[in-house]
Design an enzyme around this catalytic site. Sequence first.
Site, PDB file in Angstrom:
ATOM      1  N   HIS A 120       0.805  -1.226   0.000  1.00 26.72           N
ATOM      2  CA  HIS A 120       0.000   0.000   0.000  1.00 26.72           C
ATOM      3  C   HIS A 120       0.844   1.285   0.000  1.00 26.72           C
ATOM      4  CE1 HIS A 120      -4.084  -1.548   0.135  1.00 26.72           C
ATOM      5  NE2 HIS A 120      -3.717  -2.444   1.041  1.00 26.72           N
ATOM      6  N   GLU A 188      -5.697 -12.753   1.959  1.00 28.41           N
ATOM      7  CA  GLU A 188      -6.735 -11.722   1.965  1.00 28.41           C
ATOM      8  C   GLU A 188      -7.335 -11.632   0.562  1.00 28.41           C
ATOM      9  OE1 GLU A 188      -4.309  -8.828   5.130  1.00 28.41           O
ATOM     10  OE2 GLU A 188      -4.543  -8.223   3.043  1.00 28.41           O
TER      11      GLU A 188
END
Length: 216
Positions: A120, A188
Amino acid sequence: MNLLDDRVLSIEVIETGQDLISIPDKHEKLVLDHDVELGYENEFVARKGVVSRLIQAANRLPFGTCLSIKETYRPKEFQELIFNRRASRLSKLSEHSGKSELDIHRLTSQFIAPPEVAGHPTGGAVDVALITSDGNELDLGCNYDEDEQASNGRCFSFSTDISREAQKNRQVLFNCMRMAGFVNYPFEWWHWSYGDKYWAAVTGASNAIYGAIGRN
């Protein structure tokens, strides 16, 4: 492959210098989720190459289905904060008494990426889900951002403990993201990246093209 795999840690970054740009909020198949609470202001920005691939992915979705954007670029300072905070909490739990600093680091890394490999902060990673054109979330097996304990393992991308509807929806999501060049982090279902260290390790690229960047 997990984030602490040597194949990920050893990846060199050769930065392209691509700017962070805004994800379009007027695209008919892309929906920015402003309701997700992250602990910082989500600007919905990503590297230029990532944004173009998100548009490609969204355009591949069937009629009436949209790509919901949950989180994109995350400030590297916030990544360090949440990683260190979780590590501190885990180290204080009685079941982890006596564990080494390295053990705690590994436990923390199961759900929060270590700052040195996190996608990220590079602007290369995105968290996504599917919604209908009228704003209803599609069943993807568990709620966005639920960890292994909260989801009973259903957060894992290839969990078999989910409904047939959720399996079908995941397949739709996975197909559109993969065809746009993204790779999934298998712990995820919502986390996808392009250009970061994890992407390079999975695809066999000689180097990552996006490194962590700061924002003024």
